[in-house]
Each structure stands twice: as C-alpha cells, then as structure tokens.
Enzyme design. Structure first.
Site, PDB file in Angstrom:
ATOM      1  N   ARG A  34       0.801  -1.234   0.000  1.00 45.46           N
ATOM      2  CA  ARG A  34       0.000   0.000   0.000  1.00 45.46           C
ATOM      3  C   ARG A  34       0.824   1.270   0.000  1.00 45.46           C
ATOM      4  O   ARG A  34       0.265   2.348   0.102  1.00 45.46           O
ATOM      5  CB  ARG A  34      -0.979  -0.016   1.167  1.00 45.46           C
ATOM      6  CG  ARG A  34      -1.933  -1.150   1.021  1.00 45.46           C
ATOM      7  CD  ARG A  34      -3.213  -1.053   1.793  1.00 45.46           C
ATOM      8  NE  ARG A  34      -3.786  -2.372   1.696  1.00 45.46           N
ATOM      9  CZ  ARG A  34      -3.459  -3.369   2.493  1.00 45.46           C
ATOM     10  NH1 ARG A  34      -2.660  -3.181   3.500  1.00 45.46           N
ATOM     11  NH2 ARG A  34      -3.965  -4.561   2.310  1.00 45.46           N
ATOM     12  N   GLY A  55      -4.249 -13.424   9.613  1.00 48.60           N
ATOM     13  CA  GLY A  55      -5.696 -13.664   9.560  1.00 48.60           C
ATOM     14  C   GLY A  55      -6.081 -14.805   8.652  1.00 48.60           C
ATOM     15  O   GLY A  55      -7.110 -15.443   8.826  1.00 48.60           O
ATOM     16  N   ASN A  60      -9.151 -10.148  11.822  1.00 48.89           N
ATOM     17  CA  ASN A  60      -9.925 -11.307  12.250  1.00 48.89           C
ATOM     18  C   ASN A  60      -9.028 -12.387  12.857  1.00 48.89           C
ATOM     19  O   ASN A  60      -7.866 -12.482  12.534  1.00 48.89           O
ATOM     20  CB  ASN A  60     -10.664 -11.896  11.043  1.00 48.89           C
ATOM     21  CG  ASN A  60      -9.700 -12.248   9.930  1.00 48.89           C
ATOM     22  OD1 ASN A  60      -9.178 -11.371   9.262  1.00 48.89           O
ATOM     23  ND2 ASN A  60      -9.420 -13.525   9.751  1.00 48.89           N
ATOM     24  N   ASP A  95     -15.083 -13.352   9.200  1.00 52.85           N
ATOM     25  CA  ASP A  95     -13.997 -12.573   8.605  1.00 52.85           C
ATOM     26  C   ASP A  95     -14.382 -11.095   8.472  1.00 52.85           C
ATOM     27  O   ASP A  95     -14.076 -10.454   7.480  1.00 52.85           O
ATOM     28  CB  ASP A  95     -13.591 -13.128   7.218  1.00 52.85           C
ATOM     29  CG  ASP A  95     -12.417 -12.358   6.624  1.00 52.85           C
ATOM     30  OD1 ASP A  95     -11.543 -11.945   7.387  1.00 52.85           O
ATOM     31  OD2 ASP A  95     -12.388 -12.150   5.396  1.00 52.85           O
TER      32      ASP A  95
END
Lengths: 324, 568
Positions: free
Chosen positions: B138, B200, B267, B309
């Site tokens: 990102r 996750g 999550n 999730d």
C-alpha cells in the site's frame, strides 16, 4: 413434510401476568413432537427452552400437522401462537404474508442410509440399486432427479423396516429421521449428499402481528444457540446424521483442501470465475493437473502451489473435482 | 579555469531554473507533525497522522472540476494487486508496485511523470499462499532522506530517497509462516511503526512493531494475541493463540497530543469460529498503543469470536466530535460490520455506533455499551450448509480508506450493499504456509447499485447523502478543500462529486479498475489529482458469479498512475 411439527405459541398479554405461549404440535409425529410426558419430541423441547428463556409459560395445543393448511389455520385463528418446524427459506416464507418467521434453529439435510457392510459406499454407487423414499418428500424428489430406481413408502418407519429387511438397498431420508435410526441400528451408515443447495434451514412461524413474540424468540435463540438447542438435538440424535462422513477420507480431505485453498477463485462448484478457469472443463490428465497446480500458469493469477500442497493431495483434489 | 570547471559552473548556474525535479527537502519529524499545513505535499499514507486523507488545496474545485484533463500517465509495469497510495514530497512522487516474487518502488517526477529511479526487490517463490495469490503493497513512508517500505518476504527496507540505493534492511518475521508486509509504514518521533499481514488467513500471531527510522533496529513489538498466561489469554482455548491470526494489516493513525497510536486489528484464524471458542482478544478490536513503549493503553473489541472474517483493521480517524454541544476527543472507525463507531480516544470508552449500510443481518452493537449482539442463525457450522449473512466479508466498507473533510464535517465512506453465502468446511488442519481459513464464500447483492459512497456527518451521527455505483466500491476516495470528493470504481471510472450533496460533476475512464490511492498535491503553484489504478483480486475474483457485476470483472488489470490537472 413441511410443518412437520406445528408448534403454535400464542402470547396472551396481560398487565403483570406472566406471558403465555401456546404451541401447536402434532400428538403423533416423532421425533418432532409426540404427546408424551417425558419425551415430547425435540420441537416441543426446544419450544420449552425458548419459553423458559423468555420467562413465559408454555402450553401445547395438540393438533395433527399432516395437512399443512389446517395446521397453519390453527395459528391464523389464534388457537396457538407458534408453529415450529417450518422452512425459513424465501421459497416457503415469501408466499405467507400473514406470518413472520424466526431465525432457524437447525438445518435439515437429506442423507442416504445404506448397510455398512456390502452396501453402497458412495452416492455414485447407487445407480442400479433400489432406493427407498418417503412419498412426496424432498428425498423422493431427489431420488427422482438423480434417476435412481426408487420404491415409495408412506411413513419413515416403513422405510426403515424395508431397509432392515433388505427390501431396498438404501433409503434417502431427512436427517432428522436418520439420526434416531442410526443410533439404534449400528450396521448402517449415512452417506452425505454433499449438496448444500438441498439443505433446509428450519425455524418457527408466528402471526405477523406478534412482532414482540418473534423478537423474543429470536433473542432467546441467540442465548440457546450454543447451549440447550444443540443439547436437545443431539439427545434426539439429530446432529448424528448431519455430521455424516464423506465417501472416503482422502476425498473428504481433498474437498476441504479444495474449498479452503482453491474455491475462493475457482468457485465452490469448480466452474471458475472471471479470473480463474472452469476446472470442470479441464481436459488434461491427472498428471497435467498436478503439473499445472505445482508450477502455476505464468502471467495469470494461478500461482505455483508446489511446497504448499503435497502431490498426493493435488491428485486427490483432481479426483474430487471430477466427482463434482 | 579549465574548460571542464567552466562547464560545471554553467550547469550549477542553470540548476535553480530547471523546472523539475525540485530538490526535495528532508522529511523531518517536524514536517510530519505539521503535514496538515503543508498543502502542496502528501507526505504520508493518510496524508496526516489523523488519518483524514483530506487535501487543503482548492485550486481544483466543484466549479471547475469539469475542466480536469490527464496530464501524464505512468505505468508501474506489474500485474499484481494495485492498492498503493502515492506519496509526494516537493515535486517527487514515490510509488510501489507488486507482482509474484517482486516488490517495486519507483520515484517519478510529479510534474512530467518521468521516471527518476526504480528499485526492484526479488521475492523468494516459496512465500506463503496468500502472498502468492494476492501480492500487494500500500505504499512507502518518507523519513529524512529515506524511503521506507515493507516487503512481501516480511522485511522492512530503507532506500536513499534521491537515488533509490538500498540503505538498510531488517528482517521482521519468517515469511515461511505466511507473514508479509502490505501496509504503508507510519513514522512518528523517529519510529517506523508497521503492522504485519498474513496471520488472519495463514495462522501465526499478528503484531505491530516499531523500528528506529535511522537504523532499522527494532524498538518494541506488541502482539495482537496474548501468549499463554498473559491477560486476555483466557479468551483462547488451549494452544489456539499460537495460530490465532489477528493481523494488523493496515496503516495506523496517531495523536501527538496523547502520544497514542490507533490500530484496528483483524480477524482471528482460522475463520471457523468453533475451532477457537472464546472472545479471542485482541482480534477484532480498536487498540491504543503508547508510541514510546508499545504498551497497550486501552482496547475496545468490536466483535468477539468473529465467525465471518469481518476484520476491523480499518483506520481510526482522530476527530473531535461534537454531540449535543459537547466536544469529545474521539477516534472514529467505519468498518466491515456496517457501523460507524465513535470511541473516546483517551480511554477507549464507547460513545456511539450508527449504521451506514442497509444490508446488515449479522446483528448490531448494543447502543449503550457497543457490545456486539448477534442475530441467531447467522453462524455457519462445520460442514453444514452455507448461511446467508450481510454484509459480505469484504465489509460494509473494508480497507479502502475513508476520508474526513473538516469543512463539511462529513466522513466519506466507500460503502457496499452486499451479502454472502458463507459456509465452513467439515475439517481443517493447520499447515504452515497454506491458507488457514476453512470457508466457502459467494458474494451477492439484492441491490442494483451495490457500491454506495455515503457522506456521514460525524456530529449528527447519520448519513446525509449518497452517490451510488453498480458494483461494490473496493476503490479509493479523496476529499479536498475545493468542495469535491473523488471516488474510484471497479469499472475503471474516477468520479468527482460535490462534497456537500453528492451530485456527480465529472468522470474519467481509466481503462482499468480504480483500486489504489487518490491524492492531491501541488508543484510550482499548480494543483494535481493523482489516481492509482490497476485492479485487485477482489474486484475480479471476489465479485464471483453475481451477474450484475459481470461487466466489471471483464475489465483488464494494469498498474497505472494517472495524474490530472486543469486544462490550460
């Protein structure tokens, strides 16, 4: 088969009085409901648990539910307030504008039961065998759709008698019936259909105007979901059939691996998505499949899986997809 | 004077008049602290520590946005997910691109689009499954004369900002466990703070770690899952905490006044909730960490024992919220659960939650305590039939950053009206490097317009307007002082709408799904809008078989930056 146990619960509101809920239940429809003091059927027991949870008093209006419309009329006309055991899928609920439906409290699926020794070891082996079904049920429809030779019975107990007496090679039944049967008949095994499309979420119906009651039941189910409901269901053997083992351990593991590692791109049914191939159309050999999964397809989202999934597991995935 | 020396002098004399690249000043702690006032630059991922993504530039405004034209286009040259937000310092833009086995960082002249330098880092091909499937990054962070970024093989790397030459690198974790870095780092008071991606879906414990920005040396690490015996470990049965997930895969925000970092945690793993009975702290939470020590100051758990999730990794905006005439020092998170949560940023105390989407069936937070109250029948069982639940696991809104405009007081949320058919496989075993999820998912929408940009008034605590799109908005948003909100779409459009009422003002077809950051900056007094595009696996694969979204799934990937300015 719909409205298998009509549990009608009515709230008679009164200032200061404990809420009363009237349940419509069939006096003779095991294992859903039966007019029996200690083992009244799991639908009645779940209704009691709900009533306890919301601090209401439960009474039962015993009424045969074989005819669905007559049972629903009891609810519409206020002789009871809750009807349990109804499918809460849109196809059923959408044309019942005067009713509202609670959250589901269990899922009914269909299973095949065959003798453990010498019986069909997988669904695919049922071709050419004689399969018993209960007339005009989802199981009946399923056997018809699959083109199996079917023999039709009226009641579940007749089906099981036929199976035990070797009159038929296997039976297709709703999981609720399978559980109690398997518990007392150790020589038989349940085969899962592996077709979640046919599963039915089962909940309760109340009159549309009883908004408060519906909310109270939904609220109670949140609290009971992980505790009393599964305990009641397992006491009646309902979960037994739902947890039926897949046809073979290898393909069962392959199914889980496929669904976890592959289905996000290739789809649950392996027919692909915009960015991933339709695996049902794969024309190569098992060796080709292994090579592509190991090495990936350069320039596409199909990345190499070598080192992550073992060769034998990849081959089992190929066989699992072939069997879909 | 020799001829050579004369030549050098001539070149030096010309330098100040050469238009670009300008000599980028070092990015000091002070510049980062006051990034808000530095209107021409976009110095960090969310532009400011507060996480607002609001540009104070107003040369381009609602009145003239129709005159926007493309000024230059830059191809990043990869086919990986493009989720990056460009960073701009004094006329130099820093971008990242990813593909299988590659992290790429490039410096580009922000006026002409000319490539200044390129750094390619080869990534081993035996990384975990998630990195193989969706390599993504990102963006970078700037500090002094360095460009700092996380890698797909879980390293933190610093490059010389002027040349792209490697300065230092630090191994953060073992990529064979499925760990990798996708978030843009946050730099404050000389510390690089970054959370880890992977847990996750891959299993191992998530964490946030701080490094010395000059040397790359680790300063502290905070695990999102307590080890056995630590407070909160009672919320994990047996050894499940070791493979319990809780990635912290999105950039944090920071409040210099409290010296607290705010992170959303993801999550728990696996996605099968029954395999880790308990609340699973501190997954699915807002956490406030002391910047100096990494100690947990407070936490607020949005959803205990998450079965869907619905990870709550989204940024927490640092906003002073006014309710009934009273000002609350708050953090605000719009998350996958479909609600805008407002928490006290000093204590973590729950202040309010208000829905911003209609498609919510999982349940709702208690209006007084914020505790999640689930609707019955929405949790799948292992091997059981899929359940229908809304929103989908991509969330009412997901990682796509939300934007706060202090002039309107609105939080602009790229939101989604969609649901999923969601089931659990019948058995799942942890295997290092494999996906440790155990779910089946099919997305669908009852709505013809699934993607909805909603303006949420943080003071009134409600949605005030919306602009909608056919497919879900897994794309970015920008708001500026020019009273404009820019929004990308998976179909490949970038759209400008009026910040006050959502009226569409302008749009442009990028030719590839809009999926990276949209920013604004100025060089030599001219404002630009930069749009990073190229697509994400989400927009092509995760739209699945919903027929309404088929058009968008056919749009090709391409790793592009398209920069717009006003026509002459």
């Amino acid at each position: 088969m719909l409205a298998v146990a009509t549990l009608t619960v009515a709230t008679v509101g009164g200032g200061g009085e404990a809420r009363r809920i009237r349940l419509c239940a069939d006096p003779s429809n095991p294992p859903f409901s039966i007019q029996h003091a200690t083992e009244p059927g799991f639908e009645v027991e779940i209704a009691r648990a709900i009533a306890d949870a919301i601090g209401a008093e439960l009474s039962v209006h015993w009424f045969p539910t074989a005819r669905e419309m007559a049972a629903l009329r009891q609810l519409h006309e206020g002789r009871c307030d809750v009807l349990m055991g109804v499918p809460v899928t849109a196809r059923y609920t959408d044309d019942k504008p005067r009713l509202s439906f609670t959250a589901p409290y269990y899922v009914m699926s269909q299973v095949v039961i065959a003798p453990t020794v010498g019986g069909a070891s997988s669904i695919e082996r049922l071709d050419g065998k004689l399969v018993g079904v209960q007339a005009m049920t989802l199981s009946d429809q399923l056997a018809w759709e699959r083109g199996w030779n079917r023999k039709v019975y009226l009641r579940p107990d007749e089906l099981f008698t036929a199976l035990v007496g070797s009159e038929v090679d296997a039976v297709v039944v709703e999981s609720v019936f399978a559980g109690p049967f398997l518990r007392k008949s150790p020589g038989f095994t349940a085969l899962s259909l592996g077709d979640p499309q046919r599963d039915l979420a089962i909940g309760a119906a109340v009159r549309k105007s009883d908004v408060e009651l519906k909310e109270a039941i939904d609220g109670a189910l949140v609290r009971l979901r992980d505790t009393r409901v599964p305990a009641i269901l397992s006491r009646y053997g309902i979960l037994l059939a739902q947890a039926a083992p897949p046809p073979s351990a290898e393909l069962g593991a392959a199914r889980s691996t496929y669904l976890t590692q592959c289905s996000q791109c290739h789809g649950v049914d392996a027919t692909g998505t915009a960015a991933a191939a339709n695996l049902k159309m794969f024309k190569g050999t098992e060796d080709d499949f292994l090579r592509i999964v190991r090495n990936g397809r350069p320039g596409t989202a199909m990345t190499p899986w070598r080192g992550l999934i073992g060769d034998d597991d990849i081959r089992n995935i190929a066989r699992y997809i072939k069997g879909l | 004077m020799s001829p050579l020396a004369r030549f050098v002098l001539v070149v030096l004399a010309l330098l100040p008049f050469m238009p670009t690249p300008a000599r980028a000043a070092d990015v000091t702690d002070d510049r980062l602290l006051r990034a808000d006032a530095d209107a021409a630059n976009w110095l960090m991922y969310n532009r400011t520590y507060s996480g607002w993504r609001y540009s104070p530039l107003d040369q381009i405004n609602a009145g003239n946005v129709k005159k926007l034209v493309p000024k230059w286009i830059f191809s990043g040259g990869t086919l990986g997910d493009q989720q990056m937000t460009p960073i701009v310092n004094d006329g130099v833009m820093y971008t990242t691109s990813t593909s299988i086995a590659l992290n790429r960082v490039q410096a580009v002249d922000a006026v002409t689009g000319a490539l200044l330098w390129k750094h390619d880092r080869r990534i081993p091909d035996d990384v975990g499954a998630l990195v193989r499937l969706i390599p993504h990054n990102r963006g970078v962070a700037l500090y002094k004369d360095k460009v700092i970024f996380g890698t797909l093989d879980a390293y933190l790397v610093a490059l010389d900002a002027k040349t792209g030459k490697p300065a230092w690198e630090t191994k953060i974790a073992d990529y064979a466990d499925g760990y990798f870095m996708s978030a843009a780092p946050l730099i404050a008071k000389g510390k690089v703070v970054i959370g880890i991606a992977g847990p996750g879906e891959m299993g191992p414990r998530g964490f946030v770690e701080a490094f010395d920005a000059q040397t790359g040396k680790s300063q502290w690490r905070w695990y999102s899952i307590p080890a056995a015996g630590e407070p909160g470990s009672e919320t994990w049965p047996a050894d499940t905490w070791k493979i319990g997930g809780g990635a912290v895969w999105h950039a944090g925000t920071y409040d210099p006044a409290t010296n607290l970092l705010y992170f959303g945690t993801g999550n728990p793993a696996p996605w099968i909730a029954d395999m880790r009975k308990g609340d699973n702290l501190y997954t699915m939470s807002a956490v406030a960490l002391d910047l100096d020590s990494g100690k947990l100051k407070w936490h607020f758990q949005y959803l205990p024992n998450d079965p869907w999730d619905y990870d709550t990794m989204a940024e927490h905006h640092v906003i002073d919220v006014v309710r009934n005439g009273q000002t609350h020092k708050a953090v605000v998170q719009a998350n996958k659960l479909g609600f805008v949560y407002t928490l006290d940023r000093l204590t973590g105390k729950f202040l309010s939650a208000a829905p911003f989407v209609k498609s919510i069936s999982w349940g709702a937070p208690d209006p007084t305590t914020g505790k999640a109250i689930e609707n019955p029948g929405r949790r799948p069982t292992m091997g059981g039939p899929p359940v229908e639940v809304c929103p989908s696991l991509l969330g009412g809104t997901g990682w796509q950053p939300k934007v706060f405009n202090p002039k309107t007081g609105y939080l602009y949320i790229p939101a989604n009206e969609f649901c999923m058919r969601y089931g659990y496989v019948s058995d799942l075993t942890y295997r290092r490097g494999q996906l440790f999820t155990g779910n089946t998912t099919e997305h669908f929408s009852a709505s013809e317009q699934a993607g909805v940009l909603r303006a949420f008034d943080v003071n009134q605590n409600k949605v005030v307007w919306e602009w909608s799109n056919r497919t879900p908005l897994i794309s970015h948003t920008l708001s500026t002082a020019g009273n404009v909100v820019f929004q990308g779409t998976a179909e490949g459009r970038v759209v400008a709408v009026d910040a006050k009422d959502g009226k569409e003002l302008w749009s442009f077809n990028l030719g590839t799904p809009q999926s990276g950051g949209i920013i604004s900056y100025a060089v030599n007094g001219k404002q630009y809008i930069a749009v990073a595009a190229g697509g994400t696996l989400r927009s092509q694969v995760w739209f699945g078989k919903e027929p309404k979204w088929a058009d968008a799934t056919r749009v090709n990937y391409g790793d592009l930056i398209v920069v717009f300015g006003l026509g002459d």
